[in-house]
Motif scaffolding. Structure first.
Motif, short mmCIF file in Angstrom:
data_model
loop_
_atom_site.label_atom_id
_atom_site.label_comp_id
_atom_site.label_asym_id
_atom_site.label_seq_id
_atom_site.Cartn_x
_atom_site.Cartn_y
_atom_site.Cartn_z
N TYR A 64 25.44 -20.21 -55.64
CA TYR A 64 24.18 -19.71 -55.08
C TYR A 64 23.00 -20.55 -55.52
O TYR A 64 22.84 -20.86 -56.70
CB TYR A 64 23.97 -18.25 -55.48
CG TYR A 64 25.08 -17.37 -54.99
CD1 TYR A 64 25.07 -16.90 -53.69
CD2 TYR A 64 26.17 -17.08 -55.80
CE1 TYR A 64 26.12 -16.12 -53.21
CE2 TYR A 64 27.22 -16.30 -55.33
CZ TYR A 64 27.18 -15.83 -54.04
OH TYR A 64 28.21 -15.07 -53.57
N GLU A 65 22.16 -20.88 -54.56
CA GLU A 65 20.92 -21.59 -54.86
C GLU A 65 19.90 -20.63 -55.45
O GLU A 65 19.19 -20.96 -56.39
CB GLU A 65 20.38 -22.20 -53.56
CG GLU A 65 19.12 -22.99 -53.71
CD GLU A 65 18.67 -23.56 -52.39
OE1 GLU A 65 17.48 -23.40 -52.06
OE2 GLU A 65 19.52 -24.15 -51.67
N SER A 66 19.83 -19.42 -54.89
CA SER A 66 18.88 -18.40 -55.35
C SER A 66 19.45 -17.02 -55.08
O SER A 66 20.14 -16.80 -54.07
CB SER A 66 17.55 -18.51 -54.62
OG SER A 66 16.91 -19.72 -54.93
N ALA A 95 24.42 -22.10 -52.10
CA ALA A 95 24.07 -23.50 -52.33
C ALA A 95 24.34 -24.30 -51.06
O ALA A 95 25.40 -24.17 -50.44
CB ALA A 95 24.88 -24.05 -53.50
N GLY A 96 23.36 -25.09 -50.63
CA GLY A 96 23.49 -25.94 -49.46
C GLY A 96 23.33 -25.23 -48.13
O GLY A 96 23.46 -25.85 -47.08
N SER A 97 23.01 -23.94 -48.13
CA SER A 97 22.89 -23.19 -46.89
C SER A 97 21.51 -23.37 -46.27
O SER A 97 20.53 -23.61 -46.97
CB SER A 97 23.13 -21.70 -47.15
OG SER A 97 23.01 -20.97 -45.96
N PRO A 134 17.10 -16.14 -41.09
CA PRO A 134 16.52 -17.46 -41.33
C PRO A 134 16.08 -17.59 -42.79
O PRO A 134 15.66 -16.61 -43.42
CB PRO A 134 15.32 -17.51 -40.39
CG PRO A 134 15.62 -16.50 -39.34
CD PRO A 134 16.42 -15.42 -40.02
N ALA A 135 16.15 -18.80 -43.29
CA ALA A 135 15.77 -19.04 -44.69
C ALA A 135 14.31 -18.77 -44.91
O ALA A 135 13.45 -19.16 -44.12
CB ALA A 135 16.11 -20.48 -45.08
N GLY A 136 14.03 -18.05 -45.98
CA GLY A 136 12.66 -17.84 -46.43
C GLY A 136 12.37 -18.86 -47.51
O GLY A 136 13.04 -19.89 -47.62
N GLU A 137 11.40 -18.57 -48.35
CA GLU A 137 11.06 -19.47 -49.43
C GLU A 137 11.12 -18.71 -50.74
O GLU A 137 10.39 -17.74 -50.94
CB GLU A 137 9.66 -20.05 -49.22
CG GLU A 137 9.28 -21.07 -50.24
CD GLU A 137 7.93 -21.70 -49.97
OE1 GLU A 137 7.48 -22.48 -50.82
OE2 GLU A 137 7.32 -21.41 -48.93
#
Length: 145
Positions: A64-66, A95-97, A134-137
């Motif tokens: 996992y990135e976050s 991770a990498g998503s 969708p990816a947030g920040e």
């Protein structure tokens, strides 16, 4: 044994400390929430013993990135020991998503008191809802004041 208001507060703090450690990726803090002979149930897998639980978590964490865990509600009961159930909202990114995942989790717990503190004797994770989005920040934490 009747739970005092202080015991209920300490168990709630345990749950929040666990979520904070997940969010921070802090294996030492996360490991400190488990009793020595505890069991962690993950879907189809069960791991017993704090050292084995922490070793597995250290293996899973780089996937996992976050991760952000938010404890929303909980309840405690005394029936053959001290048990609890907590609803947690989790937002994570592998991770990498290029997208995030929103999950609502129910943790079913059993607690034990060791060395004057409440710890998880057993924790069962059950994902109740999952949605890719969708990816947030994910933003860096501000320093404590």
């Amino acid at each position: 044994m009747a739970l005092s208001a202080q015991d209920e507060l300490r168990i709630g703090e345990l749950v929040v400390r666990y979520a904070a450690a997940v969010t921070a990726g802090n294996a030492e803090q996360w490991g400190s929430t488990w009793a020595k002979d505890s069991t962690w149930h993950l879907r189809t897998k069960a791991v017993t013993g704090r050292d084995s639980i922490v070793a597995l978590w250290r293996q899973l964490l780089p996937m996992y990135e976050s991760i952000l865990q938010l404890v929303t509600r909980g309840r405690l009961a005394e029936a053959g020991g001290v048990h609890g159930e907590w609803q947690v909202v989790e937002i994570l990114r592998r991770a990498g998503s290029d997208h995030d995942c929103l999950q609502v989790i129910t943790y079913s717990d059993r607690y034990v008191r060791e060395a004057e503190q409440w710890l998880f004797a057993e924790r069962r994770l059950n994902v109740r809802y999952r949605r890719e989005m969708p990816a947030g920040e994910f933003l860096a934490q501000s320093p404590a004041r």
